[in-house]
Scaffold this active site. Structure first.
Site, PDB file in Angstrom:
ATOM      1  N   GLY A 176       8.072   3.099   7.496  1.00  0.00           N
ATOM      2  CA  GLY A 176       7.073   3.893   7.863  1.00  0.00           C
ATOM      3  C   GLY A 176       6.910   3.562   5.848  1.00  0.00           C
ATOM      4  CB  CYS A 177       4.717   3.597   2.806  1.00  0.00           C
ATOM      5  SG  CYS A 177       3.535   3.914   3.750  1.00  0.00           S
ATOM      6  CE1 TYR A 178       2.653  10.183   2.517  1.00  0.00           C
ATOM      7  CE2 TYR A 178       1.804   9.438   4.387  1.00  0.00           C
ATOM      8  CZ  TYR A 178       1.759  10.405   2.916  1.00  0.00           C
ATOM      9  OH  TYR A 178       0.710  10.321   1.980  1.00  0.00           O
ATOM     10  CB  ALA A 215       9.032   7.636  -0.111  1.00  0.00           C
TER      11      ALA A 215
END
Length: 341
Positions: free
Chosen positions: A145-147, A150
């Site tokens: 996932g994107c979160y 990061a």
């Protein structure tokens, strides 16, 4: 080679299509939609592609495996697990941008996603493709996932080298509106988002369990993290600000050295020599930019991690995993420079 893309009409699917069109190892892209939908030209559902001749065909697993070397799923959570089982049974290469195969525990998936999970035997065949922390890949690659991307890239050196107190991790993550997808809601309406900042899914975001799964694989002593998500009025980009207490006194230079040691061979991870990154440092690129600091007064390590949620957080990382799987140069077909201004 010929590749298949299921779910081109979402934001991540559109960016993935653009990247595949530019990839020197991809000769053609076959697009697929709903199994019971008629074939339609891509340009009729995505008006920016008026010069494209591609057609979105009805989904057919057997046809996809016959006509392609790999399939990308850019479908929503809860959809991919219904479509992917024939590919898993045939050990056909898949890169999945949804969350359906990221979690090994089906009960965790049901709790966080509120959907029926894939069978345990299928989940066991998936590998978690955090592309800048290379590990062995199976034929089914679950794109992070994107979160999670990061946050994990911002925490990996601290956790793997056990530089912080394992109970002290706090993450304040902010995302642009494209992370919410194309479907409009009251919370994503322009009038709500413009000139506004709002917390959402407090302690309930579905990326929390995949972060914990990976963090505990790196260091089982981590019991939990405090993770908050904030919607900000920008189109794309994620900024994760990470706080943790150091196990012993450090310097900013020592923290930066730890990050350099971890990422010196990773072309898409940039550790800044000074200062903190901004979202515009990475938009349009597959990069993750990291800034670090240590406050001796509070004994706190601060890491700022920024990515483009549609690139490194989705389509770009999918291409990076595609390159890894087929042993292409890791940067093949991927932009390394941001769009600026």
């Amino acid at each position: 080679m010929q590749v298949a893309l299921v779910g081109v009409t979402g934001y991540s699917g559109m960016v993935l299509y653009q990247l595949l069109k530019q990839h020197p190892q991809v000769d053609g892209i076959h697009l697929y939609g709903h199994a019971d939908a008629p074939a339609v030209p891509l340009k009729t559902v995505a008006t920016m592609y008026q010069k494209e001749t591609a057609v979105i065909r009805p989904f057919d697993a057997a046809a996809i495996m016959h006509d392609n070397a790999m399939v990308f799923f850019a479908t929503s959570a809860g959809i991919t697990c219904q479509l992917a089982l024939p590919f898993i049974a045939a050990h056909f290469p898949v890169i999945d941008l949804s969350g359906d195969f990221r979690l090994r525990d089906p009960q965790q998936y049901q709790h966080w996603y509120q959907r029926t999970p894939a069978p345990v035997t299928a989940l066991a065949q998936a590998s978690y493709g955090l592309a800048d922390m290379p590990s062995s890949l199976t034929t089914y690659i679950a794109n992070p996932g994107c979160y999670a991307t990061a946050t994990l890239l911002g925490l990996a050196p601290l956790v793997q080298q056990q530089l912080i107190e394992p109970t002290s991790i706090v993450v304040d993550a902010k995302s642009g509106l494209s992370g919410a997808g194309k479907r409009a809601t009251a919370a994503s309406h322009y009038v709500t988002v413009n000139d506004n900042v709002s917390l959402y899914k407090l302690n309930q975001h579905q990326h929390i369990p995949e972060m914990m799964q990976q963090l505990q694989q790196w260091w089982p002593a981590i019991p939990a993290i405090e993770f908050t998500t904030t919607l900000i009025p920008v189109t794309r980009g994620i900024m994760a600000t990470i706080y943790a207490k150091a196990k012993q006194p450090l310097t900013t230079a020592q923290v930066r050295d730890a990050f350099m040691t971890t990422y010196h061979e990773q072309p898409f991870v940039q550790v800044l020599p000074t200062g903190m990154p901004t979202i515009k440092d990475v938009i349009g690129s597959n990069n993750c930019a990291l800034g670090v600091s240590y406050n001796p007064v509070t004994n706190t390590v601060v890491v700022v991690s920024v990515i483009d949620n549609l690139m490194k957080g989705a389509a770009g990382q999918a291409i990076q995993n595609f390159n890894r799987y087929f042993d292409f140069a890791v940067t093949t077909g991927l932009p390394t420079l941001p769009v600026f201004p």
